[in-house]
Design an enzyme around this catalytic site. Structure first.
Site, PDB file in Angstrom:
ATOM      1  CB  CYS A  22      55.538  17.187  50.660  1.00 37.02           C
ATOM      2  SG  CYS A  22      57.176  18.002  51.548  1.00 37.02           S
ATOM      3  N   GLY A  50      49.620  15.911  50.853  1.00 40.11           N
ATOM      4  CA  GLY A  50      49.945  16.790  49.830  1.00 40.11           C
ATOM      5  C   GLY A  50      49.239  16.508  48.452  1.00 40.11           C
ATOM      6  CG  ASN A 128      57.598  16.429  55.025  1.00 38.47           C
ATOM      7  OD1 ASN A 128      57.090  17.709  55.114  1.00 38.47           O
ATOM      8  ND2 ASN A 128      57.244  15.663  56.084  1.00 38.47           N
ATOM      9  N   GLY A 129      59.553  19.493  54.833  1.00 38.63           N
ATOM     10  CA  GLY A 129      59.798  20.330  55.933  1.00 38.63           C
ATOM     11  C   GLY A 129      60.343  21.948  55.389  1.00 38.63           C
ATOM     12  CE1 TYR A 273      42.938  17.714  59.327  1.00 39.08           C
ATOM     13  CE2 TYR A 273      44.911  18.874  58.730  1.00 39.08           C
ATOM     14  CZ  TYR A 273      43.578  18.475  58.317  1.00 39.08           C
ATOM     15  OH  TYR A 273      42.999  18.761  57.195  1.00 39.08           O
TER      16      TYR A 273
END
Length: 485
Positions: A22, A50, A128-129, A273
């Site tokens: 995210c 996301g 996030n994570g 990426y």
């Protein structure tokens, strides 16, 4: 909900590209202006992180402490929010989130940010994570009587912050106490009634930065989101740092959780990426890192060819770096459908084989009769690579030499990237020659392991998905979500 889960399961079977969990965004406008529109555009810039769900929560720092306006839903940012919805979200402080699920089912209930009312007021939390000890933390709360509405890490984090806030003098102190219990990767943006708090795990797995626009302060997963709303980059949140922004415009820093620079472990796939090429993370430009990766491939794995092409989008910069180093012409072989994101839903089983072709089409004149060097950022299960190589051959390429700007995936990730179990990875227990035959290329080479550190000089990285050596012990129970099933 069931239909949505089935569709995402179908998608994961087909699409072998990796997903980030995210992106987070927070803003505090000290002049009192509404911030929902700025959050919307910030999330739009972070959409690549996301595409399953998104949300915005705002509050008025001059209003009641228990008043939070929020809206969230399944889908892309421009699908979930309308002009009318944005205009209904009044507040000068707010947080936003875009999500792809690696832990917790894909459902509206699991969309973020989470907005909680508790004895000290409200909390808006975007995360996030992946926490590797989330089950332990959840059980601790459940035995204390907590009732959960979601299956995501973020609610566990929010509850622990709220519980610590009752015992501490400030919300930032509560965040610090909660962080002492948390193991894994996390970037947090927390909205309290009068403060905006940002926190990053001690290893720095996920990126987080601070920006400023006029008299407004912003926290975002990537610097590209700052550019989108016309904000200037101030600095990165350091690994292990807690940053507090208050109404007087001061940025306070608490670094009690910080590790030494050599002990940190940034996810290298942000540079390979995940991140947008126009982002800078911890002083390293993403675009420059990808150019370097391409140059290293040309140095270490040269091959005679007529043209170098990249798989859009992240393969393009590495392809340019390969062309610059090798002297072979750089070309464009693929046209990407601009209206298809990194994931999309196919209506039924029989349409799966056309998934790559829906996203990409080949420029036949660019490859017909030519020896092509194809650069991609990774090979996960090999399905996508096989189809792209086949598309080039069908378009008339005489040779297809594949080069990958990452080493082979051999191990799963537990920190927020959906690298699956080893037995689902094409490189596991296979030689490079065997993989080359499976994807149908004439030759194949990966980035050398020792080149990863050279991509981002001076930054400690996590390479566990390539080596099986993680910065911390992996969990003893499965916490990585439904993509393993």
């Amino acid at each position: 909900m069931v239909k949505n889960q089935e569709r995402m399961h179908h998608q994961r079977e087909v699409d072998s590209k990796l997903k980030e969990e995210c992106g987070v965004f927070g803003i505090y406008d000290l002049d009192g202006a509404d911030v929902a529109s700025a959050i919307y555009y910030g999330l739009f810039a972070l959409q690549h992180r996301g595409q399953e769900s998104c949300g915005i929560a705002v509050s008025d720092t001059n209003g009641p402490k228990r008043s939070v306006s929020s809206h969230k839903g399944m889908g892309l940012v421009n699908e979930v929010f309308t002009q009318e919805i944005l205009e209904s979200l009044h507040g000068d402080i707010g947080v936003g989130h875009v999500r792809y699920s690696t832990a917790g089912a894909s459902s509206r209930e699991n969309a973020q940010p989470l907005a909680l009312n508790y004895i000290k007021g409200t909390l808006g939390v975007a995360h996030n994570g992946n926490l590797i000890n989330v089950n332990e933390l959840r059980r601790e709360l459940e035995y204390g009587g907590a009732i959960f509405q979601t299956t995501i890490d973020s609610e566990v984090i929010a509850y622990h912050i709220a519980r610590e806030r009752v015992r501490t003098k400030s919300v930032e102190e509560a965040v610090a106490k909660a962080m002492e219990k948390m193991k894994g990767s996390y970037c947090l943006v927390v909205m309290s009634p009068r403060k905006l708090i940002a926190a990053r795990d001690p290893y720095g797995f996920k990126p987080l930065c601070i920006g400023k626009r006029g008299n407004a302060y912003i926290v975002a997963s990537e610097s590209c989101a700052l550019q989108t709303i016309g904000a200037e980059f101030v600095r990165d949140v350091e690994p292990g740092e807690i940053v507090t922004i208050t109404g007087d415009g001061k940025i306070a820093s608490d670094k009690r959780m910080c590790l030494k620079s050599e002990e940190q472990a940034r996810c290298i796939f942000e540079y390979i990426y995940f991140a947008r090429p126009d982002s800078d993370i911890d002083g390293a430009g993403v675009y420059a890192a990808r150019i370097r990766a391409g140059r290293f491939l040309a140095m270490d794995s040269p091959v005679d060819a007529d043209v170098v092409v990249g798989v859009p989008e992240s393969g393009n910069a590495a392809a340019l770096g390969y062309a610059q180093e090798s002297g072979i012409a750089y070309g464009t072989a693929f046209v990407k459908n601009s209206y298809v994101g990194r994931t999309f839903i196919k209506p039924k089983q029989s349409s799966r084989e056309s998934s790559v072709q829906v996203k990409l089409s080949v420029l036949k004149d660019a490859v017909k009769g030519k020896r092509v060097i194809l650069i991609d950022d990774s090979i996960v299960r090999g399905t996508t690579s096989n189809r792209i190589v086949g598309m080039l051959r069908k378009a008339g390429a005489s040779k297809v030499h594949m080069r990958v700007s990452a080493p082979p995936f051999l191990w799963p990730c537990y920190f927020g990237t959906d690298v699956p179990a080893s037995d689902q990875l094409i490189a596991y227990n296979r030689s490079v020659d065997e993989i080359c035959a499976l994807i149908g290329a004439d030759s194949l080479a990966y980035l050398r392991m020792d080149r990863l550190q050279e991509m981002v000089p001076g930054l400690a990285i996590c390479d566990g998905c390539f080596t099986g050596k993680y910065p911390m012990d992996p969990p003893s129970e499965d916490i990585r979500g439904e993509y393993e099933k």
